[in-house]
Design a protein around this motif. Structure first.
Motif, PDB file in Angstrom:
ATOM      1  N   VAL A 163      99.009-106.872 -37.094  1.00  0.00           N
ATOM      2  CA  VAL A 163      97.799-106.137 -36.742  1.00  0.00           C
ATOM      3  C   VAL A 163      98.148-104.985 -35.799  1.00  0.00           C
ATOM      4  N   GLN A 164      99.076-105.222 -34.871  1.00  0.00           N
ATOM      5  CA  GLN A 164      99.483-104.151 -33.953  1.00  0.00           C
ATOM      6  C   GLN A 164     100.122-102.979 -34.697  1.00  0.00           C
ATOM      7  N   HIS A 165     100.819-103.263 -35.783  1.00  0.00           N
ATOM      8  CA  HIS A 165     101.531-102.235 -36.542  1.00  0.00           C
ATOM      9  C   HIS A 165     100.754-101.728 -37.760  1.00  0.00           C
ATOM     10  N   ALA A 166      99.619-102.324 -38.023  1.00  0.00           N
ATOM     11  CA  ALA A 166      98.878-101.997 -39.244  1.00  0.00           C
ATOM     12  C   ALA A 166      98.070-100.709 -39.114  1.00  0.00           C
ATOM     13  N   LYS A 167      97.967-100.039 -40.234  1.00  0.00           N
ATOM     14  CA  LYS A 167      97.063 -98.891 -40.363  1.00  0.00           C
ATOM     15  C   LYS A 167      95.629 -99.409 -40.439  1.00  0.00           C
ATOM     16  N   GLU A 168      95.464-100.510 -41.189  1.00  0.00           N
ATOM     17  CA  GLU A 168      94.159-101.143 -41.372  1.00  0.00           C
ATOM     18  C   GLU A 168      94.342-102.655 -41.286  1.00  0.00           C
TER      19      GLU A 168
END
Length: 185
Positions: A163-168
């Motif tokens: 989630v920290q690295h996600a675009k969405e």
């Protein structure tokens, strides 16, 4: 990680509709980008229930009017990074099963496995335009079994990282996707 992440994280309870949502999202992105669609299946034909689930997923994809390039990879997903182009859309279904396969079938230490999976997932995300990851929320009710607790802890750490690295990032409940980060509201 780069600011332009290709990771899209989809999570929810068991049979919440997250795989169907992720497939629709992958198709939409592939059509918009005029990209090839790839499906990384992590499930292993371990018992009758799993065979039925795999068959349902395969039948659903066959009914869609798009071509899925399927890859069965129960462990070591990083090995697939060289298969994709920077334009491809990849759907990995599912992280929960992948962690299970890596942790229990290969009997790896949790700390080493966490680092390995983070590295492989980032490597995959850099090999394509979009990497859509499906996972289950398994810790709504914590188990007293130490093995299950370790599994849930590892999965939660991976979810947080993704989630920290996600675009969405999306949470799917009862077939309804709620955007928690980026994405369509």
């Amino acid at each position: 990680m780069e600011t332009k992440s290709s990771i899209i994280f989809v999570t929810g309870g068991v049979r919440s509709g997250k795989s169907s949502f992720a497939e629709r999202l992958a198709i939409e992105y592939a059509e918009n980008e005029k990209a090839d669609l790839h499906y990384i299946a992590t499930a292993v034909h371990s018992d009758t229930e799993m065979q039925e689930r795999i068959a349902r997923h395969q039948q659903r994809r066959k009914k869609q009017k798009v071509k899925w390039n399927s890859h069965e990879q129960a462990v070591n997903i990083g090995e697939l990074a060289g298969v994709f182009s920077k334009k491809d859309v990849i759907l990995l279904d599912c992280l929960t099963v992948l962690v299970n396969n890596e942790l229990f079938y290969k009997d790896q230490r949790q700390e080493m496995l966490e680092l390995k999976l983070k590295r492989e997932l980032i490597e995959l995300s850099r090999s394509c335009r979009y990497l859509i990851l499906v996972s289950n929320e398994v810790t709504y009710e914590m188990s007293s079994d130490p093995f299950v607790q370790n599994y849930c802890r590892l999965l939660n750490q991976l979810h947080y990282f993704l989630v920290q690295h996600a675009k969405e990032a999306y949470l799917v409940e009862f077939g309804i996707a709620k955007s928690k980060k980026g994405g369509k509201k």
